[in-house]
Design a protein around this motif. Structure first.
Motif, PDB file in Angstrom:
ATOM      1  N   ASN A 149      -4.134 -22.436  -0.057  1.00  9.71           N
ATOM      2  CA  ASN A 149      -5.280 -22.970  -0.791  1.00  9.71           C
ATOM      3  C   ASN A 149      -5.981 -24.015   0.075  1.00  9.71           C
ATOM      4  OD1 ASN A 149      -7.108 -24.057  -2.582  1.00  9.71           O
ATOM      5  ND2 ASN A 149      -5.657 -24.273  -4.264  1.00  9.71           N
ATOM      6  N   ALA A 150      -7.101 -23.632   0.648  1.00  5.70           N
ATOM      7  CA  ALA A 150      -7.773 -24.493   1.624  1.00  5.70           C
ATOM      8  C   ALA A 150      -8.862 -25.371   1.013  1.00  5.70           C
ATOM      9  CB  ALA A 150      -8.382 -23.642   2.735  1.00  5.70           C
ATOM     10  N   GLU A 151      -8.885 -25.502  -0.309  1.00  2.00           N
ATOM     11  CA  GLU A 151      -9.875 -26.376  -0.928  1.00  2.00           C
ATOM     12  C   GLU A 151      -9.615 -27.833  -0.519  1.00  2.00           C
ATOM     13  OE1 GLU A 151      -9.872 -25.806  -5.109  1.00  2.00           O
ATOM     14  OE2 GLU A 151     -10.173 -23.633  -4.973  1.00  2.00           O
ATOM     15  N   LYS A 152     -10.641 -28.643  -0.674  1.00  2.00           N
ATOM     16  CA  LYS A 152     -10.525 -30.039  -0.248  1.00  2.00           C
ATOM     17  C   LYS A 152      -9.526 -30.788  -1.129  1.00  2.00           C
ATOM     18  CE  LYS A 152     -13.258 -34.077   1.018  1.00  2.00           C
ATOM     19  NZ  LYS A 152     -12.641 -34.151   2.342  1.00  2.00           N
ATOM     20  N   ASN A 153      -8.602 -31.467  -0.477  1.00  2.00           N
ATOM     21  CA  ASN A 153      -7.574 -32.246  -1.159  1.00  2.00           C
ATOM     22  C   ASN A 153      -7.990 -33.718  -1.122  1.00  2.00           C
ATOM     23  OD1 ASN A 153      -5.283 -33.605  -1.991  1.00  2.00           O
ATOM     24  ND2 ASN A 153      -3.880 -32.200  -0.969  1.00  2.00           N
ATOM     25  N   ALA A 154      -8.548 -34.186  -2.230  1.00  2.72           N
ATOM     26  CA  ALA A 154      -9.064 -35.562  -2.267  1.00  2.72           C
ATOM     27  C   ALA A 154      -7.947 -36.588  -2.083  1.00  2.72           C
ATOM     28  CB  ALA A 154      -9.795 -35.791  -3.586  1.00  2.72           C
ATOM     29  N   ILE A 166      -8.609 -21.759   8.375  1.00 10.81           N
ATOM     30  CA  ILE A 166      -7.173 -21.525   8.569  1.00 10.81           C
ATOM     31  C   ILE A 166      -6.952 -20.783   9.883  1.00 10.81           C
ATOM     32  CG2 ILE A 166      -5.112 -20.426   7.606  1.00 10.81           C
ATOM     33  CD1 ILE A 166      -6.397 -20.707   4.837  1.00 10.81           C
ATOM     34  N   ARG A 167      -7.742 -19.748  10.110  1.00  7.50           N
ATOM     35  CA  ARG A 167      -7.652 -19.001  11.375  1.00  7.50           C
ATOM     36  C   ARG A 167      -7.948 -19.913  12.558  1.00  7.50           C
ATOM     37  NH1 ARG A 167     -11.846 -17.429  14.196  1.00  7.50           N
ATOM     38  NH2 ARG A 167     -11.654 -15.816  15.805  1.00  7.50           N
ATOM     39  N   GLU A 168      -9.006 -20.695  12.455  1.00  9.23           N
ATOM     40  CA  GLU A 168      -9.378 -21.595  13.552  1.00  9.23           C
ATOM     41  C   GLU A 168      -8.285 -22.629  13.811  1.00  9.23           C
ATOM     42  OE1 GLU A 168     -13.041 -23.216  12.230  1.00  9.23           O
ATOM     43  OE2 GLU A 168     -14.149 -21.315  12.412  1.00  9.23           O
ATOM     44  N   PHE A 169      -7.696 -23.121  12.736  1.00  7.08           N
ATOM     45  CA  PHE A 169      -6.632 -24.111  12.873  1.00  7.08           C
ATOM     46  C   PHE A 169      -5.429 -23.508  13.600  1.00  7.08           C
ATOM     47  CE2 PHE A 169      -2.902 -26.456  11.400  1.00  7.08           C
ATOM     48  CZ  PHE A 169      -3.306 -27.770  11.571  1.00  7.08           C
ATOM     49  N   CYS A 170      -5.077 -22.275  13.236  1.00  4.00           N
ATOM     50  CA  CYS A 170      -3.945 -21.601  13.889  1.00  4.00           C
ATOM     51  C   CYS A 170      -4.205 -21.405  15.380  1.00  4.00           C
ATOM     52  CB  CYS A 170      -3.693 -20.243  13.227  1.00  4.00           C
ATOM     53  SG  CYS A 170      -2.936 -20.342  11.596  1.00  4.00           S
ATOM     54  N   LEU A 171      -5.376 -20.909  15.717  1.00  2.46           N
ATOM     55  CA  LEU A 171      -5.697 -20.641  17.119  1.00  2.46           C
ATOM     56  C   LEU A 171      -5.803 -21.940  17.922  1.00  2.46           C
ATOM     57  CD1 LEU A 171      -8.335 -17.770  16.697  1.00  2.46           C
ATOM     58  CD2 LEU A 171      -5.903 -17.572  17.239  1.00  2.46           C
ATOM     59  N   ASN A 212      -7.898  -9.536   1.508  1.00  4.23           N
ATOM     60  CA  ASN A 212      -8.902 -10.592   1.354  1.00  4.23           C
ATOM     61  C   ASN A 212      -8.744 -11.652   2.437  1.00  4.23           C
ATOM     62  OD1 ASN A 212      -9.937  -9.546  -1.198  1.00  4.23           O
ATOM     63  ND2 ASN A 212      -7.987 -10.248  -2.081  1.00  4.23           N
ATOM     64  N   PRO A 213      -9.730 -11.795   3.309  1.00  7.94           N
ATOM     65  CA  PRO A 213      -9.664 -12.840   4.338  1.00  7.94           C
ATOM     66  C   PRO A 213      -9.622 -14.225   3.700  1.00  7.94           C
ATOM     67  CG  PRO A 213     -11.397 -11.246   4.830  1.00  7.94           C
ATOM     68  CD  PRO A 213     -10.933 -10.964   3.431  1.00  7.94           C
ATOM     69  N   LYS A 214      -8.792 -15.086   4.240  1.00  7.08           N
ATOM     70  CA  LYS A 214      -8.708 -16.459   3.747  1.00  7.08           C
ATOM     71  C   LYS A 214      -9.774 -17.318   4.440  1.00  7.08           C
ATOM     72  CE  LYS A 214      -6.210 -16.974   1.061  1.00  7.08           C
ATOM     73  NZ  LYS A 214      -6.352 -16.588  -0.371  1.00  7.08           N
ATOM     74  N   ASP A 215      -9.813 -18.571   4.091  1.00  3.92           N
ATOM     75  CA  ASP A 215     -10.794 -19.496   4.658  1.00  3.92           C
ATOM     76  C   ASP A 215     -10.749 -19.451   6.200  1.00  3.92           C
ATOM     77  OD1 ASP A 215     -12.031 -22.013   5.593  1.00  3.92           O
ATOM     78  OD2 ASP A 215     -12.093 -22.509   3.464  1.00  3.92           O
ATOM     79  N   LYS A 216     -11.917 -19.356   6.841  1.00  6.02           N
ATOM     80  CA  LYS A 216     -11.992 -19.254   8.303  1.00  6.02           C
ATOM     81  C   LYS A 216     -11.357 -20.451   9.003  1.00  6.02           C
ATOM     82  CE  LYS A 216     -16.125 -16.344   8.482  1.00  6.02           C
ATOM     83  NZ  LYS A 216     -17.548 -16.246   8.934  1.00  6.02           N
ATOM     84  N   ASP A 239      -9.906 -11.382  16.137  1.00 12.40           N
ATOM     85  CA  ASP A 239     -11.030 -11.291  17.075  1.00 12.40           C
ATOM     86  C   ASP A 239     -12.372 -11.221  16.361  1.00 12.40           C
ATOM     87  OD1 ASP A 239      -9.386 -11.406  19.235  1.00 12.40           O
ATOM     88  OD2 ASP A 239      -9.240  -9.239  19.509  1.00 12.40           O
ATOM     89  N   GLY A 240     -12.338 -10.993  15.030  1.00 12.00           N
ATOM     90  CA  GLY A 240     -13.579 -10.929  14.278  1.00 12.00           C
ATOM     91  C   GLY A 240     -14.427  -9.728  14.626  1.00 12.00           C
ATOM     92  N   LYS A 241     -13.804  -8.552  14.770  1.00 10.97           N
ATOM     93  CA  LYS A 241     -14.569  -7.360  15.131  1.00 10.97           C
ATOM     94  C   LYS A 241     -14.162  -6.159  14.284  1.00 10.97           C
ATOM     95  CE  LYS A 241     -11.431  -6.079  18.909  1.00 10.97           C
ATOM     96  NZ  LYS A 241     -11.298  -5.840  20.349  1.00 10.97           N
ATOM     97  N   ASN A 242     -15.096  -5.225  14.188  1.00 13.97           N
ATOM     98  CA  ASN A 242     -14.862  -3.988  13.456  1.00 13.97           C
ATOM     99  C   ASN A 242     -14.061  -3.039  14.352  1.00 13.97           C
ATOM    100  OD1 ASN A 242     -15.173  -1.353  12.286  1.00 13.97           O
ATOM    101  ND2 ASN A 242     -16.942  -2.112  11.154  1.00 13.97           N
ATOM    102  N   VAL A 243     -12.898  -2.583  13.858  1.00 15.58           N
ATOM    103  CA  VAL A 243     -12.043  -1.693  14.650  1.00 15.58           C
ATOM    104  C   VAL A 243     -11.902  -0.338  13.956  1.00 15.58           C
ATOM    105  CG1 VAL A 243     -10.743  -3.506  15.824  1.00 15.58           C
ATOM    106  CG2 VAL A 243      -9.999  -2.738  13.564  1.00 15.58           C
ATOM    107  N   SER A 244     -12.924   0.056  13.176  1.00 16.74           N
ATOM    108  CA  SER A 244     -12.862   1.311  12.414  1.00 16.74           C
ATOM    109  C   SER A 244     -12.786   2.535  13.310  1.00 16.74           C
ATOM    110  CB  SER A 244     -14.095   1.427  11.500  1.00 16.74           C
ATOM    111  OG  SER A 244     -14.136   0.356  10.587  1.00 16.74           O
ATOM    112  N   SER A 245     -13.246   2.407  14.539  1.00 21.43           N
ATOM    113  CA  SER A 245     -13.175   3.551  15.455  1.00 21.43           C
ATOM    114  C   SER A 245     -11.736   3.849  15.867  1.00 21.43           C
ATOM    115  CB  SER A 245     -14.024   3.275  16.702  1.00 21.43           C
ATOM    116  OG  SER A 245     -13.554   2.109  17.374  1.00 21.43           O
ATOM    117  N   THR A 246     -10.836   2.889  15.679  1.00 21.39           N
ATOM    118  CA  THR A 246      -9.434   3.039  16.069  1.00 21.39           C
ATOM    119  C   THR A 246      -8.585   3.631  14.963  1.00 21.39           C
ATOM    120  OG1 THR A 246      -9.723   1.029  17.391  1.00 21.39           O
ATOM    121  CG2 THR A 246      -7.474   1.821  17.090  1.00 21.39           C
ATOM    122  N   TYR A 247      -9.015   3.471  13.711  1.00 21.33           N
ATOM    123  CA  TYR A 247      -8.203   3.875  12.565  1.00 21.33           C
ATOM    124  C   TYR A 247      -8.993   4.803  11.643  1.00 21.33           C
ATOM    125  CZ  TYR A 247      -5.667  -0.342  14.033  1.00 21.33           C
ATOM    126  OH  TYR A 247      -5.008  -1.293  14.763  1.00 21.33           O
TER     127      TYR A 247
END
Length: 538
Positions: free
Chosen positions: A368-373, A408-413, A402-406, A45-53
């Motif tokens: 590894n989400a770098e560009k594959n020529a 990847i998340r967008e592709f999954c969703l 460590n969050p991976k390339d954004k 969701d891209g949000k801070n959930v520190s109040s929960t934990y």
């Protein structure tokens, strides 16, 4: 000459006292302004959930904080070796060509005498631990040639966990033997005869052998100690949150000594339970043994913890790793193919299709989400689209905090693929990633039910950050620090900056204790009688 030596010793002691005073002042300032803050961030969701934990330090950790901090920050790091060798050479050059030749300084007879047992101890350490490492490497090399890579992948950590403790135990016995022999008036070392028999070459050759013994002994001794530090299950943290009866915290990627991890499956289970985690997928490289041992341990002691049987299919040649869940057998990549390999070996495409055909689940790790020529798309060696077409269930969007390339998340969703995450922890540090999952049928913790609920992507993929105060060493200064073996210096400073007050107090107490021990030891050496020492050692 005697007076000069005394003055130099006084200068050395004054230097140590000043360094200690500066260190204590820094720690006191840190204690005054100490604030440990851990941020929890949901990457779906891209949000801070520190109040929960919340993350709390267990009481036991305060007693051992400096040891734990050193273990967590430096762990099994080899960068310092090059720095140590370079620094040692520089110091020796300065000593021989400036301090010794130009200023005419010579070490006292007492220092020269004490060099004999020190050299003997470090020489023994270097030969024993270095010889053990060499034997392990030769054994693994022959195993790789005649049995195959899968054997090395499965058993090399067992060798490390067996030989390192044995080697350090023998080194400790050697040190105890030297001390006991020194304290017993009936025994003498006779180092003069011992070293003269072995050193009948030129003075330069003897000097080279002496310094080689110092360096090799110290390096192998430190490496052995670092393995012990990182293989011990230290107290870490307690993650606190209010969970409903159908909510659970999971980690879907971790390692044990059954591949390249440093904790046993039993220790890893307790590592999770102590941090408040409900279950985990034990995903050792190319085998399920660690997972099965962990499940047996949980069942035997009736622990409230869910072990998910998994493996990390690991293709080093193509740099792609995938976690496999829900199979009753092991699949390995082509690099492990050998006549003696008892497992099915397949390439990435065939592995994915095989897992899906068998009713399992498969996810791509730290993609590894770098560009594959070559493929004119994103991803090395395979594109996201290729992997999706072959049938993967999803991708890790967080690995080791460590969050991976954004993308990847967008592709999954966008393509109804599951967003997953894992600590990928090999050592004994604090957990930094987990998933909060709600199960529609909380009594059913089967693999099928867990991944069926994950498919909805309404879970939280949580990455933790405990370094809200940090310094960043920029290029090229970071490369310079790495060259001198100080690449972890910024990590250590960031670790200190983010301790709570009582963790810093622990550092102050341990620092004072070590300083007092050093002063007492130094005074004992200073008060040694040279004549008695000469008779005892030579």
């Amino acid at each position: 000459m005697k007076n000069t030596n005394y003055q130099n010793k006084s200068k050395f002691l004054k230097f140590v006292q000043r360094v200690f005073l500066v260190w204590i002042i820094c720690l006191i300032i840190l204690a005054i302004f100490a604030q440990r803050k851990v941020t929890f961030y949901d990457l779906i969701d891209g949000k801070n959930v520190s109040s929960t934990y919340d993350s709390r330090i267990p009481l036991l950790r305060y007693f051992f904080e400096p040891i734990i901090g050193i273990a967590f920050v430096f762990s099994v790091d080899f960068n310092w070796i090059s720095g140590f060798i370079i620094s040692y050479i520089i110091i020796q050059v300065i000593y021989h060509f400036y301090i010794k030749k130009k200023r005419g300084f010579e070490p006292s007879e007492k220092v020269q005498l004490l060099n004999y047992p020190l050299r003997d101890f470090l020489r023994f350490s270097g030969i024993l631990i270095g010889g053990g490492v060499a034997c392990c490497m030769v054994f693994l090399l022959f195993a790789y040639i005649f049995i195959g890579f899968y054997f090395v992948n499965l058993y090399f950590m067992f060798l490390v966990q067996i030989f390192v403790p044995i080697g350090l135990t023998l080194v400790a016995l050697k040190g105890g033997y030297i001390l006991a022999k020194y304290r017993n008036p009936e025994y003498k070392f006779n180092y003069s005869e011992k070293f003269k028999k072995k050193e009948k070459k030129t003075h330069n050759a003897n000097e080279f052998k002496k310094h080689l013994a110092y360096c090799a002994g110290f390096i192998f001794l430190m490496l052995g100690l670092s393995v012990i530090l990182v293989s011990f299950k230290w107290p870490t943290q307690e993650i606190e949150t209010d969970l409903d009866h159908d909510e659970f915290l999971f980690d879907f990627h971790v390692h044990t000594i059954y591949s390249d991890g440093y904790l046993t499956p039993e220790e890893r289970v307790m590592w999770y339970i102590e941090q408040g985690i409900s279950g985990a997928a034990f995903s050792d490289h190319d085998n399920q043994r660690g997972a099965k041992v962990a499940r047996k341990f949980v069942k035997e002691y009736d622990l409230d913890f869910t072990v998910i049987i998994a493996e990390e299919w690991t293709d080093h040649d193509n740099d792609i790793h995938m976690n496999i869940f829900g199979l009753d057998h092991t699949v390995v990549p082509k690099e492990s193919d050998a006549p003696t390999c008892p497992f099915k070996s397949m390439n990435a495409e065939d592995t994915i299709k095989h897992v899906k055909r068998e009713g399992g689940y498969i996810f791509v790790n730290h993609y590894n989400a770098e560009k594959n020529a070559k493929e004119d798309g994103r991803g090395i060696p395979y594109t996201l689209e290729q992997l999706m077409d072959w049938g993967v269930d999803g991708f890790e969007i967080v690995n080791g905090g460590n969050p991976k390339d954004k993308k990847i998340r967008e592709f999954c969703l966008d393509h109804n693929l599951t967003c997953i995450a894992g600590t990928d922890e090999h050592k004994n540090k604090e957990l930094d990633t987990f998933i909060k999952l709600r199960l529609k049928n909380p009594k059913d913790k089967s693999v099928d039910n867990i991944f069926k609920n994950l498919r909805r992507n309404d879970h939280e993929v949580v990455a933790m950050n405990d370094k809200h105060r940090r310094i960043e060493v920029q290029y090229p200064f970071h490369d310079v620090l790495n060259f001198f073996g100080l690449g972890k210096a910024d990590n250590f400073i960031n670790y200190l900056l983010n301790l709570d007050r009582w963790q810093v107090v622990s550092w102050i107490i341990w620092s004072c204790g070590c300083y007092l021990f050093f002063i007492r030891f130094y005074k004992k050496l200073k008060n040694l009688d040279v004549k008695t020492l000469r008779e005892k050692i030579l």
